[in-house]
Design a protein around this motif. Structure first.
Motif, PDB file in Angstrom:
ATOM      1  N   SER A  27       0.858  -1.184   0.000  1.00 15.16           N
ATOM      2  CA  SER A  27       0.000   0.000   0.000  1.00 15.16           C
ATOM      3  C   SER A  27       0.898   1.239   0.000  1.00 15.16           C
ATOM      4  O   SER A  27       2.085   1.147   0.356  1.00 15.16           O
ATOM      5  N   PRO A  28       0.350   2.395  -0.394  1.00 18.40           N
ATOM      6  CA  PRO A  28       1.153   3.625  -0.332  1.00 18.40           C
ATOM      7  C   PRO A  28       1.698   3.878   1.078  1.00 18.40           C
ATOM      8  O   PRO A  28       2.838   4.306   1.232  1.00 18.40           O
ATOM      9  N   GLU A  29       0.901   3.576   2.101  1.00 15.46           N
ATOM     10  CA  GLU A  29       1.367   3.781   3.474  1.00 15.46           C
ATOM     11  C   GLU A  29       2.516   2.836   3.817  1.00 15.46           C
ATOM     12  O   GLU A  29       3.492   3.239   4.455  1.00 15.46           O
ATOM     13  N   THR A  70       3.533   9.655  -3.774  1.00 13.35           N
ATOM     14  CA  THR A  70       2.160   9.966  -4.166  1.00 13.35           C
ATOM     15  C   THR A  70       1.519  10.811  -3.056  1.00 13.35           C
ATOM     16  O   THR A  70       2.052  10.869  -1.937  1.00 13.35           O
ATOM     17  N   ASP A  72      -0.968  10.021  -1.214  1.00 11.45           N
ATOM     18  CA  ASP A  72      -1.203   9.123  -0.080  1.00 11.45           C
ATOM     19  C   ASP A  72       0.078   8.879   0.713  1.00 11.45           C
ATOM     20  O   ASP A  72       0.063   8.804   1.944  1.00 11.45           O
ATOM     21  N   ALA A  75       0.832  11.977   2.794  1.00 14.24           N
ATOM     22  CA  ALA A  75      -0.035  12.031   3.976  1.00 14.24           C
ATOM     23  C   ALA A  75       0.497  11.100   5.066  1.00 14.24           C
ATOM     24  O   ALA A  75       0.520  11.463   6.252  1.00 14.24           O
TER      25      ALA A  75
END
Length: 87
Positions: A27-29, A70, A72, A75
């Motif tokens: 995932s982006p995270e 990105t 995400d 963030a």
């Protein structure tokens, strides 16, 4: 230069990622988390881009590559920076 260096954590993660092509992706995270800690260890660094943004300079299988975060990922990085994220 004949000796092989031990793979960095990032290189090992990249190898694992390449081996998992076709499997569920990070995932982006998760990607931001991995790169956040790699940056803390000095394995990757942020470099400015011509458009005023930045990217991580990452040693890849084909040499140095730029990986632009990105929205995400940005963030997630913001959250990590404001937490006591030192595990």
């Amino acid at each position: 230069m004949g000796s092989k260096k031990k793979k960095s954590g990032l290189a090992a993660a990249a190898s694992k990622k390449l081996a998992s092509i076709g499997s569920p992706r990070m995932s982006p995270e998760e990607m931001a988390h991995m790169l956040f800690h790699a940056e803390q260890r000095g394995e990757v660094e942020r470099v400015p881009l011509e458009d005023g943004s930045w990217a991580w300079a990452v040693q890849g299988p084909k040499g140095m590559q730029m990986l632009k975060p990105t929205p995400d990922m940005l963030a997630a990085l913001e959250r990590f920076a404001h937490e006591d994220h030192d595990h």
